[in-house]
Design a protein around this motif. Structure first.
Motif, mmCIF file in Angstrom:
data_model
loop_
_atom_site.group_PDB
_atom_site.id
_atom_site.type_symbol
_atom_site.label_atom_id
_atom_site.label_comp_id
_atom_site.label_asym_id
_atom_site.label_seq_id
_atom_site.Cartn_x
_atom_site.Cartn_y
_atom_site.Cartn_z
ATOM 1 N N ALA A 104 0.610 -1.177 0.448
ATOM 2 C CA ALA A 104 -0.177 0.261 -0.029
ATOM 3 C C ALA A 104 0.824 1.163 0.325
ATOM 4 C CB ALA A 104 -0.904 0.274 1.415
ATOM 5 N N VAL A 105 0.353 2.381 -1.027
ATOM 6 C CA VAL A 105 1.537 3.581 -1.096
ATOM 7 C C VAL A 105 0.230 4.857 -0.764
ATOM 8 C CG1 VAL A 105 2.973 4.557 -2.965
ATOM 9 C CG2 VAL A 105 2.803 2.283 -2.288
ATOM 10 N N LYS A 106 0.969 5.034 -0.096
ATOM 11 C CA LYS A 106 -0.087 6.658 0.634
ATOM 12 C C LYS A 106 0.314 7.786 0.178
ATOM 13 C CE LYS A 106 -1.866 9.143 4.189
ATOM 14 N NZ LYS A 106 -1.602 9.605 5.927
ATOM 15 N N SER A 107 0.067 8.410 -0.652
ATOM 16 C CA SER A 107 0.247 9.838 -1.298
ATOM 17 C C SER A 107 -0.162 10.555 -0.824
ATOM 18 C CB SER A 107 0.034 9.319 -3.220
ATOM 19 O OG SER A 107 -0.839 9.752 -3.341
ATOM 20 N N ASN A 108 0.752 12.189 -0.794
ATOM 21 C CA ASN A 108 0.346 13.008 -0.166
ATOM 22 C C ASN A 108 1.134 14.275 -0.522
ATOM 23 O OD1 ASN A 108 -0.964 15.266 1.026
ATOM 24 N ND2 ASN A 108 -0.798 13.468 2.893
ATOM 25 N N GLU A 109 1.098 15.123 -0.725
ATOM 26 C CA GLU A 109 1.618 16.693 -1.005
ATOM 27 C C GLU A 109 3.240 16.506 -0.181
ATOM 28 O OE1 GLU A 109 -1.268 16.666 -3.451
ATOM 29 O OE2 GLU A 109 -1.652 17.308 -1.125
ATOM 30 N N TYR A 172 13.997 -1.037 -5.746
ATOM 31 C CA TYR A 172 12.940 -0.057 -6.886
ATOM 32 C C TYR A 172 13.234 1.321 -6.788
ATOM 33 C CZ TYR A 172 11.898 -4.163 -9.174
ATOM 34 O OH TYR A 172 12.180 -5.536 -10.034
ATOM 35 N N ARG A 173 13.185 2.508 -7.335
ATOM 36 C CA ARG A 173 13.353 4.054 -7.145
ATOM 37 C C ARG A 173 11.336 4.421 -7.539
ATOM 38 N NH1 ARG A 173 13.488 9.012 -10.557
ATOM 39 N NH2 ARG A 173 13.836 7.216 -12.267
ATOM 40 N N LEU A 174 11.009 4.390 -6.820
ATOM 41 C CA LEU A 174 9.270 4.833 -6.703
ATOM 42 C C LEU A 174 9.290 6.080 -6.582
ATOM 43 C CD1 LEU A 174 9.481 1.976 -5.129
ATOM 44 C CD2 LEU A 174 7.453 2.760 -4.358
ATOM 45 N N TRP A 175 8.784 6.784 -7.974
ATOM 46 C CA TRP A 175 8.458 8.746 -8.026
ATOM 47 C C TRP A 175 7.646 8.875 -8.900
ATOM 48 C CZ3 TRP A 175 10.634 5.524 -11.815
ATOM 49 C CH2 TRP A 175 10.422 5.924 -12.974
ATOM 50 N N CYS A 176 6.936 10.324 -8.900
ATOM 51 C CA CYS A 176 5.380 10.326 -9.288
ATOM 52 C C CYS A 176 5.736 11.696 -10.201
ATOM 53 C CB CYS A 176 4.652 11.568 -8.460
ATOM 54 S SG CYS A 176 3.386 12.119 -9.030
ATOM 55 N N SER A 177 5.373 10.879 -11.744
ATOM 56 C CA SER A 177 6.487 12.088 -12.966
ATOM 57 C C SER A 177 5.482 12.890 -13.127
ATOM 58 C CB SER A 177 6.520 10.707 -13.616
ATOM 59 O OG SER A 177 5.429 10.792 -14.234
ATOM 60 N N LEU A 178 4.427 13.481 -12.476
ATOM 61 C CA LEU A 178 3.988 14.542 -12.443
ATOM 62 C C LEU A 178 4.409 16.276 -12.332
ATOM 63 C CD1 LEU A 178 0.178 14.352 -11.293
ATOM 64 C CD2 LEU A 178 1.167 13.917 -13.558
ATOM 65 N N PRO A 179 4.460 17.157 -13.185
ATOM 66 C CA PRO A 179 5.625 18.173 -13.735
ATOM 67 C C PRO A 179 6.047 18.604 -12.010
ATOM 68 C CG PRO A 179 3.714 18.899 -15.008
ATOM 69 C CD PRO A 179 3.487 17.384 -13.817
ATOM 70 N N GLU A 180 7.591 18.531 -11.089
ATOM 71 C CA GLU A 180 7.639 19.415 -10.410
ATOM 72 C C GLU A 180 7.678 18.538 -8.924
ATOM 73 O OE1 GLU A 180 6.934 23.680 -9.614
ATOM 74 O OE2 GLU A 180 7.978 23.322 -11.170
ATOM 75 N N HIS A 181 6.697 17.271 -9.014
ATOM 76 C CA HIS A 181 6.396 16.489 -7.970
ATOM 77 C C HIS A 181 7.681 15.496 -7.441
ATOM 78 C CE1 HIS A 181 1.506 16.411 -8.273
ATOM 79 N NE2 HIS A 181 2.590 17.552 -9.113
ATOM 80 N N GLU A 182 8.437 15.255 -8.375
ATOM 81 C CA GLU A 182 9.872 14.797 -7.769
ATOM 82 C C GLU A 182 10.733 15.526 -6.896
ATOM 83 O OE1 GLU A 182 13.488 10.913 -9.180
ATOM 84 O OE2 GLU A 182 12.052 12.477 -10.822
ATOM 85 N N GLU A 183 11.285 16.274 -7.576
ATOM 86 C CA GLU A 183 11.966 17.731 -7.331
ATOM 87 C C GLU A 183 11.543 17.845 -5.971
ATOM 88 O OE1 GLU A 183 10.752 17.903 -10.393
ATOM 89 O OE2 GLU A 183 12.430 17.216 -11.441
ATOM 90 N N LYS A 184 10.385 17.663 -5.751
ATOM 91 C CA LYS A 184 9.698 18.436 -4.388
ATOM 92 C C LYS A 184 9.535 17.089 -2.912
ATOM 93 C CE LYS A 184 6.489 22.085 -6.327
ATOM 94 N NZ LYS A 184 5.308 22.747 -5.714
ATOM 95 N N GLY A 185 10.680 16.070 -4.047
ATOM 96 C CA GLY A 185 10.498 15.006 -2.934
ATOM 97 C C GLY A 185 9.441 13.795 -2.839
ATOM 98 N N MET A 186 9.082 13.939 -4.230
ATOM 99 C CA MET A 186 8.561 12.884 -4.182
ATOM 100 C C MET A 186 8.647 11.131 -4.767
ATOM 101 S SD MET A 186 4.145 13.554 -4.911
ATOM 102 C CE MET A 186 2.924 11.778 -4.707
ATOM 103 N N HIS A 187 9.430 10.851 -4.401
ATOM 104 C CA HIS A 187 10.227 9.707 -4.218
ATOM 105 C C HIS A 187 10.691 8.832 -3.197
ATOM 106 C CE1 HIS A 187 14.108 11.690 -3.334
ATOM 107 N NE2 HIS A 187 13.917 12.947 -4.115
#
Length: 193
Positions: A104-109, A172-187
């Motif tokens: 289970a992966v919970k995502s937030n900002e 494995y590397r997990l990340w959000c590929s939406l613009p600027e989300h990975e740069e803001k720490g979503m990985h």
């Protein structure tokens, strides 16, 4: 003449601060005892009428907030029974299958929270639960490889999506590929054994 006014103001301030201090102490003690929360999102529609340039305009906003309902733990000397997340319905409903290898992966900002840091190699059921206000997606790729990228598509706020992947052992590397989300720490990373 000014001194009594200052003393009255200080006395009023002390009277107002005392209930606030006890409420803060009570909330702080509750946080120390409660280790698990059941989070619930609330929404309230707020309508205001504002006069601008001689015209009355209606402004509608939505106020959002979260509340924590502490999960009860037994007070007896026995260790607490392990709790499991509520089962998520899979579309379409079919025969019940054993999901022994589940993540289970919970995502937030702007972060991910994994239900476990390690999983077994082979078929993996991944559930993306978007608790944020923005849409998010999830991508998995074996580190150090330019191989296949496993993806869960963009999931809207307060929605979830389930996918099944066949994963080899490795990190494995997990990340959000939406613009600027990975740069803001979503990985984050996941170990597959």
């Amino acid at each position: 003449m000014k001194r009594p006014a200052i003393l009255v103001a200080l006395a009023l301030l002390a009277l107002l601060a005392a209930p606030l201090a006890t409420e803060t102490a009570r909330l702080g003690a509750g946080r120390a005892e409660a280790t698990e929360c059941l989070w619930q999102r609330h929404t309230k529609r707020v309508v205001k009428h504002v006069r601008r340039h001689g015209h009355v305009r209606r402004i509608v906003r939505h106020k959002h907030w979260w509340t924590c309902t502490p999960v009860e733990t037994p007070t007896s000397g026995a260790p607490p029974a392990p709790t499991e997340p509520a089962p998520v319905p899979v579309d379409p409903p079919g025969p019940v299958e054993e999901a022994t290898n589940r993540l289970a992966v919970k995502s937030n900002e702007y972060y991910f929270v994994l239900s476990r840091p390690k999983v077994h190699a082979g078929e993996l059921t991944v559930e993306l639960n978007n608790q944020g206000q923005d849409a998010h997606n999830l991508n998995l790729q074996l580190q150090g490889e330019e191989g296949e990228v496993h993806s869960i598509p963009e999931t809207q706020s307060l929605q979830h999506d389930v996918a099944h992947f066949d994963l080899e052992p490795g990190t494995y590397r997990l990340w959000c590929s939406l613009p600027e989300h990975e740069e803001k720490g979503m990985h984050t990373t996941l170990v597959v054994e």
